[in-house]
Design an enzyme around this catalytic site. Structure first.
Site, short mmCIF file in Angstrom:
data_model
loop_
_atom_site.label_atom_id
_atom_site.label_comp_id
_atom_site.label_asym_id
_atom_site.label_seq_id
_atom_site.Cartn_x
_atom_site.Cartn_y
_atom_site.Cartn_z
N HIS A 155 3.53 65.61 46.53
CA HIS A 155 4.67 66.41 46.05
C HIS A 155 5.69 66.81 47.12
O HIS A 155 5.84 67.98 47.44
CB HIS A 155 4.21 67.65 45.28
CG HIS A 155 3.01 68.37 45.84
ND1 HIS A 155 2.85 68.66 47.15
CD2 HIS A 155 1.91 68.84 45.19
CE1 HIS A 155 1.71 69.29 47.30
NE2 HIS A 155 1.12 69.41 46.14
N HIS A 168 -4.55 68.54 37.74
CA HIS A 168 -5.55 69.61 37.84
C HIS A 168 -6.00 69.94 36.42
O HIS A 168 -5.31 70.67 35.71
CB HIS A 168 -4.95 70.87 38.49
CG HIS A 168 -4.39 70.63 39.86
ND1 HIS A 168 -5.10 70.90 41.01
CD2 HIS A 168 -3.20 70.13 40.28
CE1 HIS A 168 -4.35 70.59 42.08
NE2 HIS A 168 -3.20 70.12 41.66
N PHE A 169 -7.12 69.37 36.01
CA PHE A 169 -7.58 69.56 34.63
C PHE A 169 -8.49 70.78 34.48
O PHE A 169 -9.03 71.02 33.40
CB PHE A 169 -8.24 68.29 34.10
CG PHE A 169 -7.24 67.25 33.60
CD1 PHE A 169 -5.87 67.47 33.70
CD2 PHE A 169 -7.68 66.07 33.01
CE1 PHE A 169 -4.96 66.52 33.24
CE2 PHE A 169 -6.77 65.11 32.54
CZ PHE A 169 -5.42 65.35 32.66
N HIS A 197 -1.58 67.93 50.79
CA HIS A 197 -0.64 68.99 50.42
C HIS A 197 -0.20 69.62 51.74
O HIS A 197 -1.01 70.22 52.44
CB HIS A 197 -1.37 70.01 49.53
CG HIS A 197 -0.50 71.16 49.11
ND1 HIS A 197 -0.47 71.64 47.83
CD2 HIS A 197 0.38 71.92 49.80
CE1 HIS A 197 0.38 72.65 47.74
NE2 HIS A 197 0.91 72.84 48.94
N ASP A 211 1.25 66.58 39.25
CA ASP A 211 0.66 67.84 39.70
C ASP A 211 0.44 68.75 38.48
O ASP A 211 0.57 69.97 38.58
CB ASP A 211 1.56 68.52 40.75
CG ASP A 211 0.83 69.60 41.53
OD1 ASP A 211 -0.40 69.72 41.37
OD2 ASP A 211 1.49 70.34 42.27
ZN LIG Z 1 -1.68 69.72 43.09
#
Ligand SMILES: [Zn+2]
Length: 446
Positions: free
Chosen positions: A240, A66-67, A182, A310
């Site tokens: 994740h 997540h930039f 997710h 992540d």
């Molecule tokens: Zn994420």
């Protein structure tokens, strides 16, 4: 004029093998790989790097970052976070859609693409976010250009939540790309939170995070995702993973389903909340030591297919509070390879398995063209790491804009010496060599 760089006398790790050899870069590609101490180049290289004592791996492909660009750039942006990636040996990132505006329309996708092209010092792919209302767009996405569809199945991230089963089915049916999901059940989380607030007050302490974002919430959601994948045949990658029970479930899933583990869930357990507080607050929550150990075991028994970060930078001010007040997510990409190498030292996995999980498998899963392996003719995305050095992480070494890390104070036994992105030496012993260098969008052979 071609520029040729030879990395000589280095331990090469690739495709299950670890051997002493040399690798020749010709401009942006890998030209030759030779085995043994003697390198028989017909014409000498323009530059020779002595790799004695070091390991040469394919550049890390991190398919979950997540930039924060666009819209949340006070936390980090494509420039600052891609520098952190390069310093960590990561040469390709897949950025997630929960920025502002969210990457859930063709227009927002083009905008993100422009931003990444103009700001990223490493290669990139962009994920498209599924919503309740954009399912019709999913089937029209350019499969060679879009990295994956990101689906938030009942998560709190932005308002991209899709938790109605009929809507979810549509997403699974329409997507012709891998779906990165997710999985957390929002109804269970809401009930748990209500109960926790009643007992502990309006902002329960971080220690209660895994009770609220519970094992059951993960399990129910992952069960549903697996059911939909089975029903539709969609290519599902469960992001994740945080519990042993989900891992168990995934063992019997079909060939169209794989799982990702993130570095935070592999490093930390609920016992660490006392020490790190909300710095390790992440969704899904970091769970018990038994869950962490099961995930570690999954790295070598085939049940975890890939490792990502992540990476989710927040300012420390955003991290103040408890289960409600503190933001979820941590910056970690600069130290993901080094952290995994510390697990290699601890005997959790071997270095060839690390390369499989962080380079080969991400390339395979998303059909990334000419990357993820050390092969002649492939792009020269490489990382040179040195073992047997001891150094302690202090904030002045952090490239991420937020300038903190949950790993501050930790002593590492490995160092990233150099990172090559498309043959370009973007990172060299502590420094980004050219802040004007730009990575490329990766292509997908689909
Ligand atoms: Zn994420």
């Amino acid at each position: 004029m071609h520029f040729r760089t030879e990395i000589r006398n280095v331990t090469i790790v690739n495709e299950g093998r670890t051997f002493l050899g040399s690798l020749l870069i010709d401009d942006d590609r890998i030209d030759r790989i030779t085995e043994g101490e003697v390198c028989d180049l017909r014409t000498p290289a323009d530059k020779v790097i002595d790799g004695t004592g070091c390991f040469l791996l394919p550049g890390i492909i991190d398919t979950h970052v997540h930039f924060r660009d666009p819209g949340l750039t006070r936390k980090g942006d494509f420039f600052s976070e891609s520098k952190a990636a390069a310093a960590g040996g990561v040469t390709t990132v897949f950025d997630m859609p929960n920025c502002v505006p969210q990457t859930t329309t063709a227009e927002a996708f083009r905008e993100k693409w422009k931003i990444a092209s103009s700001k990223s010092v490493v290669n990139f792919g962009i994920c498209f976010g599924a919503t309740q209302s954009n399912a019709s767009e999913l089937s029209r996405l350019d499969r060679r250009k879009v990295a994956a569809v990101k689906l938030f199945m009942g998560s709190s991230t932005g308002n991209m939540l899709v938790d109605d089963e009929a809507d979810l089915l549509t997403v699974f049916e329409q997507s012709r790309l891998p779906i990165i999901a997710h999985c957390e059940d929002s109804t269970i989380i809401a009930e748990n939170l209500k109960a926790a607030k009643k007992t502990y007050g309006p902002d329960p302490a971080i220690i209660h995070h895994p009770e609220i974002r519970s094992e059951e919430a993960c399990l129910r959601s992952t069960e549903l995702a697996l059911k939909l994948a089975k029903q539709t045949g969609a290519r599902l990658h469960v992001a994740h993973l945080s519990t042993a029970v989900e891992l168990e479930l995934l063992r019997s899933a079909g060939e169209n389903v794989t799982a990702e583990a993130c570095v935070g869930h592999l490093l930390f357990s609920s016992e660490d909340y006392a020490r790190f507080g909300t710095r390790i607050k992440v969704n899904p929550a970091i769970k018990s030591p038994a869950d962490r150990d099961a995930l570690r075991k999954g790295l070598t028994d085939g049940s975890i297919f890939s490792v990502a970060t992540d990476h989710a930078p927040h300012t420390l001010a955003d991290k103040v509070g408890g289960c409600v007040g503190a933001a979820s997510g941590m910056p970690i990409i600069q130290f993901s390879l080094l952290s995994m190498l510390s697990l290699v030292d601890a005997g959790v996995l071997d270095i060839a398995q690390l390369v499989k999980l962080m380079c080969h498998h991400p390339a395979d899963l998303f059909s990334i063209e000419n990357r993820g392996y050390l092969r002649e003719g492939y792009m020269a995305d490489l990382v040179l790491v040195r073992p047997h050095v001891a150094w302690t992480l202090t904030p002045n070494k952090i490239q991420s804009n937020c300038n903190w890390s949950p790993l501050e104070g930790q002593t590492f036994r490995w160092k990233v010496e150099r990172t090559f992105c498309n043959g370009f030496p973007i990172y060299n012993r502590g420094h980004i060599t050219d802040e004007k260098y730009r990575g490329r969008p990766v292509c997908f052979a689909r």
